[in-house]
Design a protein around this motif. Sequence first.
Motif, PDB file in Angstrom:
ATOM      1  N   VAL A 171     -77.588  -5.479  59.910  1.00 17.15           N
ATOM      2  CA  VAL A 171     -77.728  -5.797  58.484  1.00 17.15           C
ATOM      3  C   VAL A 171     -76.377  -5.595  57.802  1.00 17.15           C
ATOM      4  O   VAL A 171     -75.698  -4.590  58.064  1.00 17.15           O
ATOM      5  CB  VAL A 171     -78.798  -4.900  57.815  1.00 17.15           C
ATOM      6  CG1 VAL A 171     -78.885  -5.187  56.316  1.00 17.15           C
ATOM      7  CG2 VAL A 171     -80.151  -5.099  58.481  1.00 17.15           C
ATOM      8  N   VAL A 172     -75.982  -6.545  56.975  1.00 16.79           N
ATOM      9  CA  VAL A 172     -74.753  -6.406  56.194  1.00 16.79           C
ATOM     10  C   VAL A 172     -75.145  -6.212  54.737  1.00 16.79           C
ATOM     11  O   VAL A 172     -75.767  -7.093  54.142  1.00 16.79           O
ATOM     12  CB  VAL A 172     -73.858  -7.651  56.341  1.00 16.79           C
ATOM     13  CG1 VAL A 172     -72.639  -7.546  55.423  1.00 16.79           C
ATOM     14  CG2 VAL A 172     -73.434  -7.839  57.789  1.00 16.79           C
ATOM     15  N   GLY A 199     -79.930 -22.449  59.070  1.00 18.11           N
ATOM     16  CA  GLY A 199     -80.967 -21.893  59.949  1.00 18.11           C
ATOM     17  C   GLY A 199     -81.521 -20.549  59.511  1.00 18.11           C
ATOM     18  O   GLY A 199     -82.460 -20.042  60.119  1.00 18.11           O
ATOM     19  N   ALA A 200     -80.974 -19.958  58.448  1.00 17.36           N
ATOM     20  CA  ALA A 200     -81.335 -18.581  58.098  1.00 17.36           C
ATOM     21  C   ALA A 200     -82.643 -18.511  57.323  1.00 17.36           C
ATOM     22  O   ALA A 200     -82.935 -19.385  56.512  1.00 17.36           O
ATOM     23  CB  ALA A 200     -80.213 -17.945  57.295  1.00 17.36           C
ATOM     24  N   ALA A 208     -77.466 -20.030  49.468  1.00 17.69           N
ATOM     25  CA  ALA A 208     -77.535 -19.450  50.815  1.00 17.69           C
ATOM     26  C   ALA A 208     -78.144 -20.450  51.796  1.00 17.69           C
ATOM     27  O   ALA A 208     -77.690 -20.572  52.938  1.00 17.69           O
ATOM     28  CB  ALA A 208     -78.346 -18.160  50.790  1.00 17.69           C
ATOM     29  N   ALA A 209     -79.167 -21.194  51.322  1.00 14.44           N
ATOM     30  CA  ALA A 209     -79.812 -22.190  52.181  1.00 14.44           C
ATOM     31  C   ALA A 209     -78.801 -23.261  52.596  1.00 14.44           C
ATOM     32  O   ALA A 209     -78.813 -23.743  53.737  1.00 14.44           O
ATOM     33  CB  ALA A 209     -80.998 -22.824  51.457  1.00 14.44           C
ATOM     34  N   THR A 229     -78.848 -15.025  60.338  1.00  9.34           N
ATOM     35  CA  THR A 229     -80.221 -15.464  60.627  1.00  9.34           C
ATOM     36  C   THR A 229     -81.193 -15.138  59.491  1.00  9.34           C
ATOM     37  O   THR A 229     -82.299 -15.649  59.468  1.00  9.34           O
ATOM     38  CB  THR A 229     -80.735 -14.783  61.915  1.00  9.34           C
ATOM     39  OG1 THR A 229     -80.582 -13.361  61.770  1.00  9.34           O
ATOM     40  CG2 THR A 229     -79.938 -15.255  63.128  1.00  9.34           C
ATOM     41  N   ALA A 230     -80.776 -14.275  58.580  1.00  9.37           N
ATOM     42  CA  ALA A 230     -81.652 -13.907  57.462  1.00  9.37           C
ATOM     43  C   ALA A 230     -80.792 -13.502  56.269  1.00  9.37           C
ATOM     44  O   ALA A 230     -79.751 -12.859  56.456  1.00  9.37           O
ATOM     45  CB  ALA A 230     -82.567 -12.755  57.853  1.00  9.37           C
ATOM     46  N   VAL A 231     -81.234 -13.889  55.081  1.00  9.94           N
ATOM     47  CA  VAL A 231     -80.472 -13.576  53.864  1.00  9.94           C
ATOM     48  C   VAL A 231     -81.427 -13.092  52.788  1.00  9.94           C
ATOM     49  O   VAL A 231     -82.479 -13.705  52.572  1.00  9.94           O
ATOM     50  CB  VAL A 231     -79.697 -14.812  53.344  1.00  9.94           C
ATOM     51  CG1 VAL A 231     -78.982 -14.494  52.040  1.00  9.94           C
ATOM     52  CG2 VAL A 231     -78.717 -15.324  54.389  1.00  9.94           C
ATOM     53  N   VAL A 232     -81.067 -11.992  52.107  1.00  5.76           N
ATOM     54  CA  VAL A 232     -81.807 -11.554  50.920  1.00  5.76           C
ATOM     55  C   VAL A 232     -81.028 -12.003  49.688  1.00  5.76           C
ATOM     56  O   VAL A 232     -79.833 -11.696  49.561  1.00  5.76           O
ATOM     57  CB  VAL A 232     -81.963 -10.018  50.880  1.00  5.76           C
ATOM     58  CG1 VAL A 232     -82.672  -9.596  49.591  1.00  5.76           C
ATOM     59  CG2 VAL A 232     -82.699  -9.514  52.102  1.00  5.76           C
TER      60      VAL A 232
END
Lengths: 336, 336
Positions: free
Chosen positions: B43-44, B23-24, B17-18, B4-7
């Motif tokens: 968080v990974v 959806g992230a 990543a997109a 759901t979220a990526v740095v």
Amino acid sequence: MSVTAVVARDSGRRVQAAGDWPGARLFNDLTSMLLEPCLYDLVVIASPSSLHAEHANAVSVAGKPFVLDKPIATTAAEARRVVAAASASGTPFTVFHNRRWDPEQLTLKALLDRGDLGKVHTFERHWERWRPKPQQRWKENDVVGGGLLLDLGPHLVDSATQLFGPVVSVYAETRTLSTPTEDDVFLVLHHAAPGTRPGPVPGRAAAADVLFGVEPPAKGVVSRLWAGSLVGAPGPRTRVLGDGGAYLVHSFEADASPFDVLDDDQPEGTHGWLTRGRERTAVPQPRGGHGDFYTAVAEWLAGEAEVPVDPADAVRTAEVLDAARVSAKEGRLVDV
Amino acid sequence: MSVTAVVARDSGRRVQAAGDWPGARLFNDLTSMLLEPCLYDLVVIASPSSLHAEHANAVSVAGKPFVLDKPIATTAAEARRVVAAASASGTPFTVFHNRRWDPEQLTLKALLDRGDLGKVHTFERHWERWRPKPQQRWKENDVVGGGLLLDLGPHLVDSATQLFGPVVSVYAETRTLSTPTEDDVFLVLHHAAPGTRPGPVPGRAAAADVLFGVEPPAKGVVSRLWAGSLVGAPGPRTRVLGDGGAYLVHSFEADASPFDVLDDDQPEGTHGWLTRGRERTAVPQPRGGHGDFYTAVAEWLAGEAEVPVDPADAVRTAEVLDAARVSAKEGRLVDV
């Protein structure tokens, strides 16, 4: 050459010798045979290793040229005394390092000379067997002259030294898994960097390198060598790694290995493979083999050639094996 | 589970990543993402190794459960600080030792449990590649967090420890052959004898053994582990030696090896071979695989299961790698 006299202490062995060499005179002990020097031109000492030094010294005193099986003695100090005794009496001798004439050794030497492996960094050789039920011989049971360090160690160390130069330090581990003597041996040899004299241990900077070197100090090849009897998957026999590729030999003589089948498609006149990942090419095998050792001995005796194996090499090998014993006991890299 | 979220610091990586996770939410840095804790439950951390400790500590402060890639830090001292920080804030975390779920690891574990290898004395694993032209990544070039000791070493040490118990001493050699970081690593691990607590170095008698033991002191398994990039003949991947036979795995994932062809006739549902000299039998592979790691993570987060990989194991692995660095520098067996 022909066999004209045989010493065998055991009566069964004398019967066997009489069958093998019908014309040969049989003796119960070395002293008796040395009293009949006209019978032979060369003595071959193939007794148990713990007797090599004693027998070599007796033959030296008698003044007969001899071939001494490896190891020439069980310690480096005793090996130096063997050489000194032969030298004092002017008795020439050589050492049965017949493995220098192994097909894989000859092939690898030629491959290294051609440069196909590029700069070599690692040499590995396994001399292993699946013998869960130990044989009952002095080799398995004599704690002075037996054990795999003294039996296969001299061949492994001599072969590595012949290919990659003098050994500067040793790390070793030995175990007794199924016999009273060590039946599991692992050796790491650090060879001197090419073009340098043996010096400090790799990892420590040599003073000369620090003074004169802009480049990091040149490192020699590292050899990793195994001898073992309790090995269900013997091999691969030889693996040599360089920046140009690898040399791979899967199996060795009669020692059954699960890697044997990789040689099913080996072309005639080749030995082992040059590999780069999944690619492999059979490597041409030069002429030569074990028979060449005694041809070289005959030429040496006739004064037509140098000594086939210099006893000084065997002394240095004994020094490496002494260092290995210290290393295995103390858990550290030992300088040679 | 879903992403759901990526740095991603690098704009190219953000584009990637997109595409991978439409959806992230994308973030330029960890701090920004940690300000939006409602977006995710876990968080990974899969950043370069030299940033693991910093990132783990930031996530610990934010109080979000996390998975930390190996190595959890570049030294054991830093690894202990990571564990202490998470503990202080009560933040649960686990470590991505996904190799515990490798098919060969699961198969070998089952084989050891069945006892088919008898008493095991040696475990060998090669994690090698033929990459004469190095890749250009932080793994090859970052002298703090890069190099094969920190990249593949944690997997090799964790796998050996999971199978054969705690490590009591280490001998190591590392070299830089083609990259600024070490691209050639050789480790020897001495495991504690089964049923004993970690104690003295093998070869030295333990006081307790001398006092209470009539039998010679029990010896643990010796693991020999390789990681290398300049290896023209990668493998055989795994060789485990016991007095009942050997377990042999020839190749590993996509790393091309000349031993690959030995698996051409491997029956479905098996992995590797039980060998005794030339005999070999395919070994049945139990169910399971890498996917089970995140299943175990989900169960752990739900409070239904223990932590999949205990961070304490990763600290002990870091201690072994620290000892390996000392050993490689000083040329001696180092106690852990």
